[in-house]
Design a protein around this motif. Structure first.
Motif, PDB file in Angstrom:
ATOM      1  N   ALA A 150      -3.320  12.655  -8.146  1.00  0.00           N
ATOM      2  CA  ALA A 150      -4.608  12.623  -7.397  1.00  0.00           C
ATOM      3  C   ALA A 150      -5.369  11.288  -8.083  1.00  0.00           C
ATOM      4  O   ALA A 150      -6.154  10.785  -7.046  1.00  0.00           O
ATOM      5  CB  ALA A 150      -5.358  13.949  -7.909  1.00  0.00           C
ATOM      6  N   ALA A 151      -5.306  10.797  -9.039  1.00  0.00           N
ATOM      7  CA  ALA A 151      -5.603   9.605  -9.506  1.00  0.00           C
ATOM      8  C   ALA A 151      -5.286   8.322  -8.627  1.00  0.00           C
ATOM      9  O   ALA A 151      -5.990   7.410  -8.271  1.00  0.00           O
ATOM     10  CB  ALA A 151      -5.573   9.307 -10.955  1.00  0.00           C
ATOM     11  N   ALA A 152      -3.842   8.469  -8.484  1.00  0.00           N
ATOM     12  CA  ALA A 152      -3.256   7.295  -7.683  1.00  0.00           C
ATOM     13  C   ALA A 152      -3.846   7.462  -6.094  1.00  0.00           C
ATOM     14  O   ALA A 152      -4.247   6.364  -5.589  1.00  0.00           O
ATOM     15  CB  ALA A 152      -1.709   7.523  -7.688  1.00  0.00           C
ATOM     16  N   VAL A 153      -4.155   8.662  -5.598  1.00  0.00           N
ATOM     17  CA  VAL A 153      -4.485   8.608  -4.170  1.00  0.00           C
ATOM     18  C   VAL A 153      -5.831   8.291  -4.239  1.00  0.00           C
ATOM     19  O   VAL A 153      -6.377   7.350  -3.597  1.00  0.00           O
ATOM     20  CB  VAL A 153      -4.559  10.461  -3.716  1.00  0.00           C
ATOM     21  CG1 VAL A 153      -5.427  10.441  -2.533  1.00  0.00           C
ATOM     22  CG2 VAL A 153      -3.324  10.775  -3.643  1.00  0.00           C
ATOM     23  N   ARG A 154      -6.688   8.610  -5.518  1.00  0.00           N
ATOM     24  CA  ARG A 154      -8.196   7.998  -5.344  1.00  0.00           C
ATOM     25  C   ARG A 154      -8.393   6.680  -5.670  1.00  0.00           C
ATOM     26  O   ARG A 154      -9.318   6.115  -5.308  1.00  0.00           O
ATOM     27  CB  ARG A 154      -8.849   8.786  -6.547  1.00  0.00           C
ATOM     28  CG  ARG A 154      -9.266  10.213  -6.368  1.00  0.00           C
ATOM     29  CD  ARG A 154     -10.355  10.662  -7.342  1.00  0.00           C
ATOM     30  NE  ARG A 154     -10.918  11.885  -6.769  1.00  0.00           N
ATOM     31  CZ  ARG A 154     -11.871  12.055  -6.027  1.00  0.00           C
ATOM     32  NH1 ARG A 154     -12.369  10.628  -5.726  1.00  0.00           N
ATOM     33  NH2 ARG A 154     -12.316  13.265  -5.435  1.00  0.00           N
TER      34      ARG A 154
ATOM     35  N   ARG B  91       3.563   9.160  -1.532  1.00  0.00           N
ATOM     36  CA  ARG B  91       3.350   7.815  -1.498  1.00  0.00           C
ATOM     37  C   ARG B  91       2.018   7.629  -1.097  1.00  0.00           C
ATOM     38  O   ARG B  91       1.438   8.016  -0.069  1.00  0.00           O
ATOM     39  CB  ARG B  91       4.222   7.280  -0.287  1.00  0.00           C
ATOM     40  CG  ARG B  91       3.953   5.547   0.082  1.00  0.00           C
ATOM     41  CD  ARG B  91       4.910   4.993  -0.890  1.00  0.00           C
ATOM     42  NE  ARG B  91       4.703   3.602  -0.906  1.00  0.00           N
ATOM     43  CZ  ARG B  91       4.974   2.561  -1.755  1.00  0.00           C
ATOM     44  NH1 ARG B  91       5.508   2.916  -2.841  1.00  0.00           N
ATOM     45  NH2 ARG B  91       4.466   1.396  -1.406  1.00  0.00           N
ATOM     46  N   THR B  92       0.985   6.796  -2.034  1.00  0.00           N
ATOM     47  CA  THR B  92      -0.418   6.837  -1.776  1.00  0.00           C
ATOM     48  C   THR B  92      -0.709   5.558  -1.057  1.00  0.00           C
ATOM     49  O   THR B  92       0.173   4.323  -1.218  1.00  0.00           O
ATOM     50  CB  THR B  92      -1.172   6.997  -3.092  1.00  0.00           C
ATOM     51  OG1 THR B  92      -0.866   5.724  -3.801  1.00  0.00           O
ATOM     52  CG2 THR B  92      -0.773   8.078  -3.793  1.00  0.00           C
ATOM     53  N   GLY B  93      -1.774   5.115  -0.507  1.00  0.00           N
ATOM     54  CA  GLY B  93      -2.338   3.975  -0.020  1.00  0.00           C
ATOM     55  C   GLY B  93      -3.799   4.073   0.254  1.00  0.00           C
ATOM     56  O   GLY B  93      -4.321   5.230   0.225  1.00  0.00           O
ATOM     57  N   GLU B  94      -4.385   3.124   1.097  1.00  0.00           N
ATOM     58  CA  GLU B  94      -5.901   3.194   1.240  1.00  0.00           C
ATOM     59  C   GLU B  94      -6.018   4.099   2.494  1.00  0.00           C
ATOM     60  O   GLU B  94      -5.721   3.907   3.312  1.00  0.00           O
ATOM     61  CB  GLU B  94      -6.368   1.933   1.663  1.00  0.00           C
ATOM     62  CG  GLU B  94      -7.634   1.610   1.519  1.00  0.00           C
ATOM     63  CD  GLU B  94      -8.318   0.120   1.745  1.00  0.00           C
ATOM     64  OE1 GLU B  94      -9.386  -0.014   1.990  1.00  0.00           O
ATOM     65  OE2 GLU B  94      -7.484  -0.634   1.713  1.00  0.00           O
ATOM     66  N   GLY B  95      -6.582   5.215   2.007  1.00  0.00           N
ATOM     67  CA  GLY B  95      -7.013   6.303   2.942  1.00  0.00           C
ATOM     68  C   GLY B  95      -6.026   7.249   3.244  1.00  0.00           C
ATOM     69  O   GLY B  95      -6.382   8.293   4.168  1.00  0.00           O
TER      70      GLY B  95
ATOM     71  N   GLU C 133       7.547  16.920   5.598  1.00  0.00           N
ATOM     72  CA  GLU C 133       6.722  15.564   5.314  1.00  0.00           C
ATOM     73  C   GLU C 133       5.459  15.783   5.851  1.00  0.00           C
ATOM     74  O   GLU C 133       5.210  16.402   7.038  1.00  0.00           O
ATOM     75  CB  GLU C 133       7.397  14.509   5.718  1.00  0.00           C
ATOM     76  CG  GLU C 133       6.666  13.177   5.514  1.00  0.00           C
ATOM     77  CD  GLU C 133       7.639  12.094   5.863  1.00  0.00           C
ATOM     78  OE1 GLU C 133       8.929  11.750   5.243  1.00  0.00           O
ATOM     79  OE2 GLU C 133       7.064  11.299   6.674  1.00  0.00           O
ATOM     80  N   TRP C 134       4.375  15.482   4.854  1.00  0.00           N
ATOM     81  CA  TRP C 134       2.898  15.635   5.530  1.00  0.00           C
ATOM     82  C   TRP C 134       2.115  14.299   5.408  1.00  0.00           C
ATOM     83  O   TRP C 134       2.374  13.513   4.396  1.00  0.00           O
ATOM     84  CB  TRP C 134       2.266  16.724   4.687  1.00  0.00           C
ATOM     85  CG  TRP C 134       2.618  18.010   5.065  1.00  0.00           C
ATOM     86  CD1 TRP C 134       2.065  19.264   5.905  1.00  0.00           C
ATOM     87  CD2 TRP C 134       3.684  18.759   4.426  1.00  0.00           C
ATOM     88  NE1 TRP C 134       2.790  20.183   5.896  1.00  0.00           N
ATOM     89  CE2 TRP C 134       3.885  19.942   4.903  1.00  0.00           C
ATOM     90  CE3 TRP C 134       4.807  18.358   3.704  1.00  0.00           C
ATOM     91  CZ2 TRP C 134       4.985  20.868   4.674  1.00  0.00           C
ATOM     92  CZ3 TRP C 134       5.920  18.983   3.176  1.00  0.00           C
ATOM     93  CH2 TRP C 134       5.933  20.369   3.833  1.00  0.00           C
ATOM     94  N   CYS C 135       1.196  13.917   6.226  1.00  0.00           N
ATOM     95  CA  CYS C 135       0.628  12.742   6.063  1.00  0.00           C
ATOM     96  C   CYS C 135      -1.032  13.162   6.178  1.00  0.00           C
ATOM     97  O   CYS C 135      -1.391  13.791   7.316  1.00  0.00           O
ATOM     98  CB  CYS C 135       0.546  11.901   7.396  1.00  0.00           C
ATOM     99  SG  CYS C 135      -0.188  10.382   7.234  1.00  0.00           S
ATOM    100  N   VAL C 136      -1.648  13.108   5.119  1.00  0.00           N
ATOM    101  CA  VAL C 136      -3.140  13.566   4.890  1.00  0.00           C
ATOM    102  C   VAL C 136      -3.727  12.459   4.823  1.00  0.00           C
ATOM    103  O   VAL C 136      -3.809  11.227   4.068  1.00  0.00           O
ATOM    104  CB  VAL C 136      -3.023  14.360   3.591  1.00  0.00           C
ATOM    105  CG1 VAL C 136      -4.460  14.563   3.258  1.00  0.00           C
ATOM    106  CG2 VAL C 136      -2.237  15.248   3.454  1.00  0.00           C
TER     107      VAL C 136
END
Ligand code: SF4
Length: 754
Positions: free
Chosen positions: A469-473, A511-515, A527-530
């Protein structure tokens, strides 16, 4: 006398009963008790052997890990190196393999030479030297019988002890106060010698023989000591001063650091040169035979002395002080003063100290000058202190797992480290660690580990979801692993994704990235893209408020640890319920901003998370700062009261986690006027703290709060930080009082009649 027997940890061993100085303030030769005249000059071989035997017996019987022996006199160096060697050898041999031996010697220093110091180095005997300040101060009392000064010889001894080879033996300086001496000059002279500690001692006195007060002031000793204190602070507190450290410790809720102050039970016994066992030496100032017990080392154990009524009386803490002291607001710091100083021939020791006014003024003076931790009055500082606490708990969990979390824990721990290394990453991690339910998880997992609960290691692996969650944020491009249970992946502070059916458990890669975050089941089943802020099938984001002027609090009805509230709404609110909730809160918030704008500002700046509750009556387990549970209500005032009351409770709890606001809770009880029956200080403070805030919305809550503040002001329990809170509450009450002046009495009467 009731209460457990307190074992002795400190033995004062008189090795010589005469002195080479003739100090006119000495309690041994110049005060009521003259028993020294009949004692042998030097301790006998037999008395040494029996003392060693009793020491070992006492340490074994009470499983003591260490015992202190202070070699004393008269002047102990007059016993000579050979006798002192024998004492050291016998005591060391007796305690070998049983307990640590902490050997010390208190000397006037006149005879101190390398011959003695080499012996002390061999047996690790620490040395304390008596010195009353500069030459003029020291010469006032510490002279030879022919009137010659002892000052140059004492300075020589101090210099010798400061040499590199002996410095580890230096215990510090003992200074008996004479208020005729200039306090600054005395302190400067002592500080210049760079001792590791300074001990200021009040001259021995009783109600029958009170201390001299040349200027007639009943607080002359406090005034003198406070001048020393201020000078000491101006110099940057270069040397610890035991008296000041003790008062500051007790003001902060800690223990007393000296026998002369505080409520700690006495744990000291004296062995005279003839083997007689006596109570604390200074009692000799009281009356002839005051220190005697009738016991001796040859026939009696230290336990026999510990059970002696005179010793027991000094082990009773609060129950052992006079009635006046028991009701005194500074009793935790003062403790009624040194036992000897309480004596009068009319009432024995059942009196306050003959230095009572001085001791109260000294404690109050130090209290007024002391600083409280900023978190006591500053909500931002409280938030930082809470973040520190959460990080400390996380580090503790890592240490306690000791590898049991396996590769999955290590991966998450390393990701947290990567996040910490960049500003964006650290901000994301801070956000998740500050989430109030992160604390609930940490505390419950640590408890589970310590209790050996089978699921505790699994529970610890929530760190994976926190780090993800911190990586997403953070918006950084990172890979993270996480676990799902019952087909649900919960990312703290963000939301919940359904990626399987009930009963399905497994792992995912993110796999996190901007937004945006891509989530893939490790078993390849989906697989989901949120995307942040966008509806995605299966994804339930944590809602945030913000309509109608309400701050953007998280409305967290997803986090599994929200069950720290006993009655959280069992499932996520539907859209209509959430809208109703938000509308109700908007009305309550408008009321709060209108009626209590300063409270509204603090709540807006510190509260982060609201959790819907199923019922209004709930209990709370621990969670971090910034969460409250609320029921939906269409009564704006009720909801505003619930919001403000909940915030005050969580704030006080958060403060108590990072600072002591009171000590000895339950030793006294209080009767708040808003209820029947008595409560301990902790409850009086908690209820007053909440009611003072609620009174800004409803005058009924003013009833009894000023009386409660008066009770707390004159109570002994509050620490320095606690007293600061009480003064903040008083200011809040002042601001509210005028607003409701007309209505308070009526409402109070109304509430009492309910
Ligand atoms: S200040 Fe006086 S009344 Fe208070 S505890 Fe000390 S000796 Fe007792």
């Amino acid at each position: 006398m009731t209460g457990p027997l307190v074992p002795f940890r400190e033995i004062v061993l008189k090795v010589h009963s005469r002195c080479d100085l003739a100090c006119d303030h000495c309690y041994i030769y110049e005060h009521a008790d003259q028993s020294w005249r009949t004692r042998p000059k030097t301790i006998s071989d037999e008395a040494i052997s029996w003392t060693a035997r009793r020491l070992a017996e006492h340490a074994s019987a009470h499983a003591l890990d260490s015992m202190s022996v202070i070699l004393h006199g008269g002047e102990p160096l007059l016993a000579g190196p050979a006798r002192l060697r024998r004492v050291c050898e016998e005591l060391t041999a007796a305690l070998n393999g049983i307990a640590e031996l902490d050997l010390r010697i208190h000397t006037n220093g006149v005879q101190l030479s390398p011959r003695y110091l080499d012996l002390f180095d061999e047996f690790d005997v620490k040395v304390g030297i008596s010195l009353d300040g500069d030459r003029a101060a020291n010469d006032r009392h510490r002279r030879f019988a022919n009137g010659r000064t002892s000052h140059p010889l004492v300075l020589k001894a101090v210099e010798l002890l400061r040499q590199e080879r002996y410095r580890h033996l230096d215990l510090g300086l003992l200074c008996t106060i004479d208020i005729e001496n200039d306090p600054h000059t005395v302190l400067d002279a002592l500080v210049e010698l760079d001792p590791p500690l300074i001990d200021f001692l009040l001259p021995h006195a009783t109600w029958d023989d009170p201390p001299p007060r040349p200027n007639g002031s009943e607080t002359a000793y406090a005034e003198w000591l406070l001048k020393v204190h201020d000078r000491w602070r101006d110099l940057g507190s270069p040397v610890p001063v035991r008296l000041f450290s003790s008062v500051l410790s007790t003001l902060g809720g800690g223990p007393s650091l000296t026998e002369s102050l505080g409520l700690a039970p006495t744990d000291l016994v004296v062995v005279e040169t003839d083997g007689q066992l006596e109570q604390v030496d200074s009692l000799k100032s009281a009356y002839e035979g005051a220190a005697a017990t009738g016991f001796n080392v040859f026939a009696h154990s230290f336990d026999d002395v510990a059970a002696h009524p005179g010793v027991r009386a000094r082990q009773l803490g609060l129950a052992g002080v006079s009635g006046t002291c028991r009701d005194c607001p500074v009793v935790r710091s003062c403790g009624g003063g040194l036992y000897t100083h309480r004596f009068s021939s009319a009432d024995g020791f059942d009196n306050p100290s003959v230095y009572c006014r001085d001791l109260e003024a000294l404690v109050r003076g130090i209290e007024a000058r002391a600083e409280v931790p900023p978190s006591v009055t500053d909500h931002a500082e409280l938030t930082y202190a809470q973040q520190d606490l959460t990080r400390t708990l996380l580090a503790r969990l890592h240490a306690d797992l000791d590898g049991r979390g396996g590769a999955r824990w290590e991966e998450a721990w390393q990701l947290a480290g990567v996040l910490e290394s960049s500003e964006q990453g650290a901000a994301g991690l801070d956000h998740v660690l500050s989430h109030p339910y992160t604390r609930t998880w940490l505390l419950e997992t640590l408890e589970g580990l310590h209790a050996g609960r089978a699921d505790a290691v699994d529970e610890a692996l929530r760190l994976r979801a926190c780090a993800a969650a911190a990586a997403v944020r953070s918006g950084l491009e990172l890979d993270a692993g996480a676990d799902y249970r019952d087909g649900l992946l919960h990312l703290p502070t963000l939301g919940e994704l359904r990626l399987g059916g009930a009963g399905e458990h497994g792992t995912v890669q993110l796999r996190t990235g901007e937004g945006v975050v891509v989530i893939r089941r490790d078993d390849g089943a989906g697989e989901w893209c949120v995307r942040h802020g966008e509806d995605t099938p299966g994804w339930k984001p944590v809602r945030h408020l913000g309509q109608g002027g309400v701050p953007p609090f998280a409305l967290d009805d997803l986090d599994p640890y929200r069950d720290c509230f006993a009655a959280p709404a069992s499932s996520r609110l539907g859209p209509a319920d959430a809208d109703e909730w938000e509308a109700g809160l908007a009305e309550a918030w408008a009321l709060l901003e209108r009626e209590a704008p300063s409270h509204a500002r603090v709540v807006a700046g510190s509260l982060t998370t609201l959790t819907p509750l199923a019922t209004g009556r709930h209990t709370e387990r621990r969670h971090g700062y910034g969460a409250i549970g609320l029921t939906s209500a269409n009564d704006a005032k009720r909801l505003a009261l619930e919001l403000l009351g909940g915030f005050r409770r969580t704030t006080l709890r958060a403060l108590l986690e990072v600072t002591d606001l009171y000590a000895a809770d339950g030793a006294w009880v209080y009767h708040p006027l808003w209820q029947d029956g008595v409560v301990p200080f902790s409850r009086l403070l908690a209820e007053t703290h909440e009611r003072v805030a609620l009174a800004t919305l409803d005058p009924c809550y003013m009833g009894g709060v000023e009386e409660a503040l008066d009770m707390m002001d004159s109570a002994a329990e509050p620490t320095l930080a606690g007293r600061r809170i009480i003064s903040v509450l008083r200011n809040e009450v002042k601001q509210t009082r005028d607003k409701w002046a007309e209505q308070t009495q009526d409402c109070y009467a109304l509430e009492r009649s309910r």
